[in-house]
Design a protein around this motif. Structure first.
Motif, PDB file in Angstrom:
ATOM      1  N   VAL A 222     -32.220  49.737  39.368  1.00  0.00           N
ATOM      2  CA  VAL A 222     -33.886  49.899  39.725  1.00  0.00           C
ATOM      3  C   VAL A 222     -34.134  49.326  41.035  1.00  0.00           C
ATOM      4  N   VAL A 223     -34.982  49.951  41.782  1.00  0.00           N
ATOM      5  CA  VAL A 223     -35.300  49.273  42.895  1.00  0.00           C
ATOM      6  C   VAL A 223     -36.657  48.625  42.504  1.00  0.00           C
ATOM      7  N   GLY A 224     -36.786  47.359  42.050  1.00  0.00           N
ATOM      8  CA  GLY A 224     -38.015  46.599  41.728  1.00  0.00           C
ATOM      9  C   GLY A 224     -38.882  46.042  42.851  1.00  0.00           C
ATOM     10  N   GLY A 225     -38.597  46.094  44.034  1.00  0.00           N
ATOM     11  CA  GLY A 225     -39.445  45.676  45.035  1.00  0.00           C
ATOM     12  C   GLY A 225     -38.656  45.576  46.223  1.00  0.00           C
ATOM     13  N   PHE A 226     -39.267  45.269  47.448  1.00  0.00           N
ATOM     14  CA  PHE A 226     -38.593  45.476  48.666  1.00  0.00           C
ATOM     15  C   PHE A 226     -39.073  44.137  49.486  1.00  0.00           C
ATOM     16  N   ARG A 227     -38.452  43.830  50.570  1.00  0.00           N
ATOM     17  CA  ARG A 227     -39.047  43.295  51.666  1.00  0.00           C
ATOM     18  C   ARG A 227     -39.013  43.748  53.060  1.00  0.00           C
ATOM     19  N   TYR A 228     -40.014  43.392  53.854  1.00  0.00           N
ATOM     20  CA  TYR A 228     -40.125  43.907  55.103  1.00  0.00           C
ATOM     21  C   TYR A 228     -38.840  43.161  55.987  1.00  0.00           C
ATOM     22  N   GLU A 229     -38.604  43.714  57.300  1.00  0.00           N
ATOM     23  CA  GLU A 229     -37.895  43.264  58.078  1.00  0.00           C
ATOM     24  C   GLU A 229     -38.680  42.100  58.569  1.00  0.00           C
ATOM     25  N   ARG A 230     -37.955  41.068  59.283  1.00  0.00           N
ATOM     26  CA  ARG A 230     -38.913  39.889  59.974  1.00  0.00           C
ATOM     27  C   ARG A 230     -39.574  40.582  61.051  1.00  0.00           C
ATOM     28  N   ASP A 231     -40.813  40.130  61.275  1.00  0.00           N
ATOM     29  CA  ASP A 231     -41.714  40.478  62.379  1.00  0.00           C
ATOM     30  C   ASP A 231     -41.897  42.041  62.425  1.00  0.00           C
ATOM     31  N   SER A 232     -41.752  42.871  61.329  1.00  0.00           N
ATOM     32  CA  SER A 232     -41.806  44.088  61.298  1.00  0.00           C
ATOM     33  C   SER A 232     -42.528  44.575  60.120  1.00  0.00           C
ATOM     34  N   ARG A 233     -42.959  45.979  60.332  1.00  0.00           N
ATOM     35  CA  ARG A 233     -43.615  46.653  58.965  1.00  0.00           C
ATOM     36  C   ARG A 233     -42.687  47.708  58.458  1.00  0.00           C
ATOM     37  N   LEU A 234     -41.375  47.520  58.857  1.00  0.00           N
ATOM     38  CA  LEU A 234     -40.492  48.386  58.231  1.00  0.00           C
ATOM     39  C   LEU A 234     -39.559  47.844  57.248  1.00  0.00           C
ATOM     40  N   VAL A 235     -39.128  48.558  56.225  1.00  0.00           N
ATOM     41  CA  VAL A 235     -38.442  47.896  55.169  1.00  0.00           C
ATOM     42  C   VAL A 235     -37.010  47.400  55.558  1.00  0.00           C
ATOM     43  N   THR A 261     -32.547  54.863  61.285  1.00  0.00           N
ATOM     44  CA  THR A 261     -33.631  56.231  61.340  1.00  0.00           C
ATOM     45  C   THR A 261     -34.174  56.585  59.999  1.00  0.00           C
ATOM     46  N   GLU A 262     -33.614  56.060  59.014  1.00  0.00           N
ATOM     47  CA  GLU A 262     -34.253  56.304  57.575  1.00  0.00           C
ATOM     48  C   GLU A 262     -35.716  55.327  57.358  1.00  0.00           C
ATOM     49  N   LYS A 263     -35.509  54.216  57.995  1.00  0.00           N
ATOM     50  CA  LYS A 263     -36.602  53.271  57.805  1.00  0.00           C
ATOM     51  C   LYS A 263     -37.936  53.545  57.586  1.00  0.00           C
ATOM     52  N   PRO A 264     -38.502  54.311  58.643  1.00  0.00           N
ATOM     53  CA  PRO A 264     -39.957  54.861  58.360  1.00  0.00           C
ATOM     54  C   PRO A 264     -40.170  55.695  57.261  1.00  0.00           C
ATOM     55  N   ASP A 265     -39.548  56.737  57.072  1.00  0.00           N
ATOM     56  CA  ASP A 265     -39.907  57.353  55.850  1.00  0.00           C
ATOM     57  C   ASP A 265     -39.562  56.541  54.521  1.00  0.00           C
ATOM     58  N   LEU A 266     -38.528  55.830  54.248  1.00  0.00           N
ATOM     59  CA  LEU A 266     -38.374  55.043  53.307  1.00  0.00           C
ATOM     60  C   LEU A 266     -39.411  54.102  53.181  1.00  0.00           C
ATOM     61  N   THR A 267     -39.766  53.399  54.253  1.00  0.00           N
ATOM     62  CA  THR A 267     -40.895  52.327  54.219  1.00  0.00           C
ATOM     63  C   THR A 267     -42.326  52.972  53.527  1.00  0.00           C
ATOM     64  N   ALA A 268     -42.529  54.279  53.884  1.00  0.00           N
ATOM     65  CA  ALA A 268     -43.652  55.115  53.552  1.00  0.00           C
ATOM     66  C   ALA A 268     -43.466  55.439  51.888  1.00  0.00           C
ATOM     67  N   ARG A 269     -42.186  55.638  51.410  1.00  0.00           N
ATOM     68  CA  ARG A 269     -42.202  56.008  50.218  1.00  0.00           C
ATOM     69  C   ARG A 269     -42.110  54.968  49.256  1.00  0.00           C
ATOM     70  N   LEU A 270     -41.842  53.666  49.872  1.00  0.00           N
ATOM     71  CA  LEU A 270     -41.650  52.372  49.089  1.00  0.00           C
ATOM     72  C   LEU A 270     -43.268  52.049  48.901  1.00  0.00           C
ATOM     73  N   PRO A 300     -43.760  43.887  45.156  1.00  0.00           N
ATOM     74  CA  PRO A 300     -43.129  44.524  43.623  1.00  0.00           C
ATOM     75  C   PRO A 300     -43.848  45.863  43.546  1.00  0.00           C
ATOM     76  N   LEU A 301     -42.969  46.656  43.131  1.00  0.00           N
ATOM     77  CA  LEU A 301     -42.779  48.252  42.998  1.00  0.00           C
ATOM     78  C   LEU A 301     -42.863  48.554  41.511  1.00  0.00           C
ATOM     79  N   ARG A 302     -43.648  49.782  41.277  1.00  0.00           N
ATOM     80  CA  ARG A 302     -43.339  50.603  39.906  1.00  0.00           C
ATOM     81  C   ARG A 302     -41.914  50.782  39.703  1.00  0.00           C
ATOM     82  N   PRO A 303     -41.192  50.773  38.691  1.00  0.00           N
ATOM     83  CA  PRO A 303     -39.876  50.737  38.743  1.00  0.00           C
ATOM     84  C   PRO A 303     -39.444  52.260  38.296  1.00  0.00           C
TER      85      PRO A 303
END
Length: 344
Positions: A222-235, A261-270, A300-303
């Motif tokens: 389960v993806v329970g959360g994520f971290r942004y890249e350092r100095d970025s707003r992408l996952v 290439t997947e990070k922008p769409d994935l960030t929005a999804r997360l 933190p995310l909804r599981p």
């Protein structure tokens, strides 16, 4: 007993030996090499080290060359008492807890307080598993000799010293590919795979002259959360969880194998899933060996999302290393992602 503990001092030099402390290393392969000429050994789950004995002087050095002796006083005493005046041995330091090797117990030894180290050395004593010999008991360097000879001399040492196998033992080895394949398929607990060495090969200090093969396994998490890249707003990484028997979602590791290439769409999804409970059991902490270069902040995310990842080792109910993201699993219920799928 004289002990060489200066971080920058070469114990080999202090003993008058012309060898370095860098062990021979291995390059990763996907399969065991076949054919005559190979010796196979279990890849132990511990601290690689070089053990030096020169008269009354004893030293233990990590793969990095840093001293390990102060963290394993029981091993220093054992080596000093062995009825062999000289030797240099390549091996692995391990600690057994409740019948299984524990990497966490090894890490607990790297403590600044000597009193704590002494206490742990009594409660959970270490064991040295030897698998190669670089200097014989008469002080003769044998790095340029082939593995078959070095193994013979290592076995002769153990025949001589009659060491307690719970403290100092020799690693199994085989030339039978089928036996090595059995070791590989059974790895993931005390062992981390299989190491393959050329029988007629010399010991090449600091070179990747061996082959290591790991048993890679997969798990749905389960993806329970994520971290942004350092100095970025992408996952930057996904935080992974598995459910316990009582329904708590425990953090078990991370994966950062995400294509740019997947990070922008994935960030929005997360970000659309933010606001959930995240991990209801064990949650991510600050920087650790799993999150060395990442911020301790996490979202933190909804599981609801499930990913399949590939991993090689589990320690303390967590993936030892970062995992490789294989695919998303929209067909999998998050509640189906529990520790039982990985045998825990």
């Amino acid at each position: 007993m004289a002990v060489s503990n200066a971080p920058n001092q070469s114990p080999a030099a202090s003993y008058g030996l012309s060898i370095g402390t860098e062990p021979m290393e291995a390059k990763l392969a996907n399969a065991l090499p076949s054919g005559e000429g190979w010796q196979y050994e279990p890849k132990w789950d511990g601290f690689r080290c070089i053990a030096f004995r020169n008269g009354s002087s004893v030293d233990l050095r990590a793969k990095s060359g840093k001293p390990l002796g102060r963290y394993f006083p029981e091993m220093m005493a054992l080596l000093a008492d062995l009825p062999a005046p000289d030797f240099v041995i390549d091996g692995e330091l391990v600690i057994e807890v409740a019948g299984k090797l524990s990497f966490d117990a090894l890490q607990m030894r790297l403590h600044p307080a000597e009193s704590r180290i002494r206490k742990l050395s009594r409660e959970t004593p270490g064991r040295l598993i030897a698998f190669d010999m670089l200097v014989d008991t008469d002080g003769t360097q044998i790095l340029d000799k082939d593995l078959a000879y070095r193994r013979e001399r290592l076995e002769a040492l153990f025949d001589r010293i009659h060491a307690d196998p719970k403290q100092f033992t020799i690693s199994p080895a085989t030339r039978d590919l089928r036996e090595a394949e059995t070791w590989l398929s059974g790895s993931g607990g005390d062992t981390d795979g299989v190491v393959c060495k050329l029988i007629d090969g010399a010991y090449r200090s600091g070179e990747r002259a061996m082959i290591k093969v790991k048993r890679l396994r997969t798990a749905d998490c389960v993806v329970g959360g994520f971290r942004y890249e350092r100095d970025s707003r992408l996952v930057g990484s996904l935080l992974l969880g598995l459910y316990t028997d009582d329904g708590q979602l425990d953090h078990v590791g991370f994966t950062s194998a995400i294509a740019d290439t997947e990070k922008p769409d994935l960030t929005a999804r997360l970000e659309a899933l933010r606001g959930g409970p995240g991990f209801s059991g064990k949650a991510p902490g600050g920087p650790s060996r799993w999150t060395t270069d990442r911020s301790s902040d996490w979202e933190p995310l909804r599981p609801e999302l499930v990913v399949e990842v590939k991993f090689d080792q589990i320690t303390g109910r967590r993936f030892r290393h970062g995992t490789k993201l294989l695919r998303w699993r929209p067909d999998k219920k998050p509640s189906q992602c529990d520790f039982r799928q990985i045998g825990l």
